[in-house]
Design a protein around this motif. Structure first.
Motif, PDB file in Angstrom:
ATOM      1  N   TYR A  70      47.941  39.109  11.131  1.00 39.25           N
ATOM      2  CA  TYR A  70      49.071  39.594  12.014  1.00 39.25           C
ATOM      3  C   TYR A  70      49.235  39.052  13.143  1.00 39.25           C
ATOM      4  O   TYR A  70      48.151  38.462  13.788  1.00 39.25           O
ATOM      5  CB  TYR A  70      48.973  41.101  11.962  1.00 39.25           C
ATOM      6  CG  TYR A  70      49.789  41.601  12.725  1.00 39.25           C
ATOM      7  CD1 TYR A  70      51.064  42.224  12.301  1.00 39.25           C
ATOM      8  CD2 TYR A  70      49.668  42.272  14.354  1.00 39.25           C
ATOM      9  CE1 TYR A  70      52.219  42.790  12.905  1.00 39.25           C
ATOM     10  CE2 TYR A  70      50.845  43.052  15.037  1.00 39.25           C
ATOM     11  CZ  TYR A  70      51.852  43.182  14.431  1.00 39.25           C
ATOM     12  OH  TYR A  70      52.948  43.768  14.917  1.00 39.25           O
ATOM     13  N   ARG A  97      51.497  38.998  16.875  1.00 38.98           N
ATOM     14  CA  ARG A  97      52.772  39.926  17.465  1.00 38.98           C
ATOM     15  C   ARG A  97      53.096  39.318  18.925  1.00 38.98           C
ATOM     16  O   ARG A  97      52.070  38.822  19.521  1.00 38.98           O
ATOM     17  CB  ARG A  97      52.033  41.236  18.012  1.00 38.98           C
ATOM     18  CG  ARG A  97      52.939  42.001  18.999  1.00 38.98           C
ATOM     19  CD  ARG A  97      54.034  42.704  18.317  1.00 38.98           C
ATOM     20  NE  ARG A  97      54.964  43.477  18.854  1.00 38.98           N
ATOM     21  CZ  ARG A  97      55.887  43.968  18.377  1.00 38.98           C
ATOM     22  NH1 ARG A  97      56.340  44.024  17.086  1.00 38.98           N
ATOM     23  NH2 ARG A  97      56.863  44.993  19.379  1.00 38.98           N
ATOM     24  N   GLY A 147      57.012  40.860  15.549  1.00 38.34           N
ATOM     25  CA  GLY A 147      55.901  41.197  14.684  1.00 38.34           C
ATOM     26  C   GLY A 147      55.768  40.201  13.302  1.00 38.34           C
ATOM     27  O   GLY A 147      57.042  40.046  13.058  1.00 38.34           O
ATOM     28  N   TYR A 148      54.626  39.886  12.997  1.00 46.76           N
ATOM     29  CA  TYR A 148      54.436  39.006  11.779  1.00 46.76           C
ATOM     30  C   TYR A 148      53.246  39.251  11.165  1.00 46.76           C
ATOM     31  O   TYR A 148      52.355  38.707  11.051  1.00 46.76           O
ATOM     32  CB  TYR A 148      54.545  37.306  12.225  1.00 46.76           C
ATOM     33  CG  TYR A 148      54.330  36.527  11.105  1.00 46.76           C
ATOM     34  CD1 TYR A 148      55.123  36.494  10.219  1.00 46.76           C
ATOM     35  CD2 TYR A 148      53.301  35.488  11.354  1.00 46.76           C
ATOM     36  CE1 TYR A 148      55.183  35.549   8.992  1.00 46.76           C
ATOM     37  CE2 TYR A 148      53.333  34.397  10.284  1.00 46.76           C
ATOM     38  CZ  TYR A 148      54.234  34.485   9.184  1.00 46.76           C
ATOM     39  OH  TYR A 148      54.039  33.537   8.216  1.00 46.76           O
ATOM     40  N   PRO A 149      53.519  40.614   9.934  1.00 49.26           N
ATOM     41  CA  PRO A 149      52.375  40.658   8.997  1.00 49.26           C
ATOM     42  C   PRO A 149      52.450  39.793   7.853  1.00 49.26           C
ATOM     43  O   PRO A 149      53.509  39.602   7.588  1.00 49.26           O
ATOM     44  CB  PRO A 149      52.480  42.219   8.630  1.00 49.26           C
ATOM     45  CG  PRO A 149      54.009  42.528   8.954  1.00 49.26           C
ATOM     46  CD  PRO A 149      54.521  41.540   9.980  1.00 49.26           C
TER      47      PRO A 149
END
Length: 465
Positions: A423, A425, A440-442
């Protein structure tokens, strides 16, 4: 944690593990001494290669990744989709001095709603690598190749394939390598191949680069010392953000990458580049550099490696003047180095980064890092990871782009199978606060190498397993 050094340039080899010379490219032969035979039923290609003649190898890899980015385009747009990438390889080495190598790639995106079905997410069936190589990069003094090839130099901050992207980057290249134990010098001419959803892809006319890149291991004890010179020429083209429609680019980059080990388990990594030449009617005077220091605590559980890094890339303070100061990042692999969100490019940038890498077991690798980003000058633009303008300049505005936190974990089943998740952010600074609340980047991914010949770890992208 042992810091594995990376050679300046790599060519896929049939007679060595492809991870050993920095390219997960060519399928490697079976090596009884170094093979991991766990879960062999998952790797039928590995078993076939054990039975094929030593001069013939087949292979490939498949990567799947789920992503759920939020705040896309610095707006309130979210998406969730699946990326997959398939590469199929063939290597023929009828003579010790002759290698014929080919590779195709198919990259696709599924279930997306806002992300486009285009580069860098999708590029269906294309020729990824194809070349003959004369001479051996492992023996003798010289080898040469011409064709389409992935290029990797140093830590890939100037030239690399950008492997984390679903499409990535490859080149049409002619290259000669001169090598001997302790040094490697590459002389090359190349043109980057854009992703465009055609079978072969054509390079942009007139967009060429010529270079000499050296890697020396004996000049400084326990260190890699890598000087290089690059000459880039390109016509003004809307597909090239470096030109900004300002005119013809004629640019020379002189650089030095220097990394090594110090006593007490410390290590260092530094690189500096100066650029001169012309962009249309403007003269170029730009530079970039970074320096990092790290320490591995080998007696502590998980052997954490703590690092601290500073990064600078110049920007243009007077866009209407006759001097162009915006650093040309050329063709880097920016993932991880400027955050796992892949939002920031190495142009008009000041960055601070600190983090820790751990190996709690032989299978697990962990990483956490924190970055702060600022514009070098508010009179220039904020540039994306691709080098294109992400947000136009706001002269006099705050230079603080934002802060990012990243965490990722990866489990290596063996050299043919990896799993990972993470993850990232980006917390918007004052410069971005009027356009976004953050990004955000999961994500979660797995990699499957048909011939068990290794990968470049996404968690530590310049280190092969």
């Amino acid at each position: 944690m042992a810091r594995q050094r990376i050679n300046a340039q790599t060519v896929p080899q049939l007679n060595a593990d492809s991870g050993s010379r920095v390219n997960s490219g060519a399928p490697a032969p079976f090596s009884p001494a170094g093979s991991d035979d766990s879960l062999n039923w998952l790797f039928p290609i590995h078993q076939i290669n054990r039975r094929l003649p030593n001069w013939f190898r087949i292979g490939g890899e498949f990567r799947g990744r789920l992503e759920g980015p939020t705040g896309i385009g610095y707006a309130s747009t979210n998406d969730f989709y699946l990326l997959d990438r398939l590469r199929l390889r063939l290597g023929i080495k009828p003579k010790e001095w002759l290698l014929l190598y080919g590779e195709v790639q198919d990259s696709r995106i599924f279930f997306n709603h806002h992300i486009p079905n285009a580069n860098p997410y999708e590029d269906k069936w294309t020729l990824w690598q194809a070349y003959p190589q004369l001479g051996s990069s492992e023996t003798g003094w010289i080898d040469a190749l011409a064709g389409r090839e992935v290029l990797r130099f140093g830590d890939e901050r100037v030239i690399g394939p950008s492997e984390w992207l679903n499409v990535g980057r490859t080149f049409n290249v002619a290259r000669v390598d001169i090598h001997h134990p302790g040094y490697l010098v590459s002389v090359f001419a190349c043109s980057v191949v854009p992703g465009e959803n055609t079978d072969v892809h054509n390079a942009l006319p007139g967009n060429n680069m010529y270079g000499v890149y050296g890697s020396f291991q004996n000049i400084v004890p326990k260190a890699d010392f890598e000087p290089y010179v690059l000459w880039r020429v390109a016509h003004s083209n809307p597909e090239l953000p470096e030109t900004l429609n300002r005119g013809h680019l004629n640019e020379v980059t002189i650089g030095l990458h220097w990394k090594g080990d110090l006593p007490a388990a410390f290590d260092y990594d530094t690189e500096f580049d100066g650029q001169t030449g012309s962009l249309g009617s403007s003269s170029i005077a730009a530079w970039a550099g970074y320096a990092s220091i790290g320490k591995t605590f080998r007696k502590v559980a998980a052997a954490p490696h703590v690092f601290l890094e500073g990064n600078y890339a110049s920007g243009t303070k007077n866009p209407t003047g006759h001097t162009w100061n915006t650093f040309d990042q050329i063709y880097p692999s920016n993932h991880d180095k400027y955050g796992f969100d892949d939002l920031v490019g190495r142009r008009n940038l000041v960055q601070f980064r600190t983090g820790v890498e751990e190996e709690p077991t032989k299978k697990w690798k962990l990483k956490q890092q924190f970055e702060g980003f600022w514009l070098a000058t508010s009179n220039d633009n904020y540039y994306a990871s691709s080098g294109a303008i992400a947000v136009p300049a706001h002269p006099g505005a705050s230079r603080h782009i934002g802060n990012e936190f990243d965490m990722v974990a990866e489990y290596e089943v063996n050299k043919g199978l990896n799993f990972g998740f993470g993850y990232g952010r980006m917390f918007a600074g004052q410069f971005l606060s009027t356009t976004t609340r953050g990004h955000g980047y999961p994500y979660a991914y797995f990699e499957y190498n048909f011939s068990k010949s290794g990968f470049h770890f996404p968690i530590m992208p310049n280190r092969p397993n």
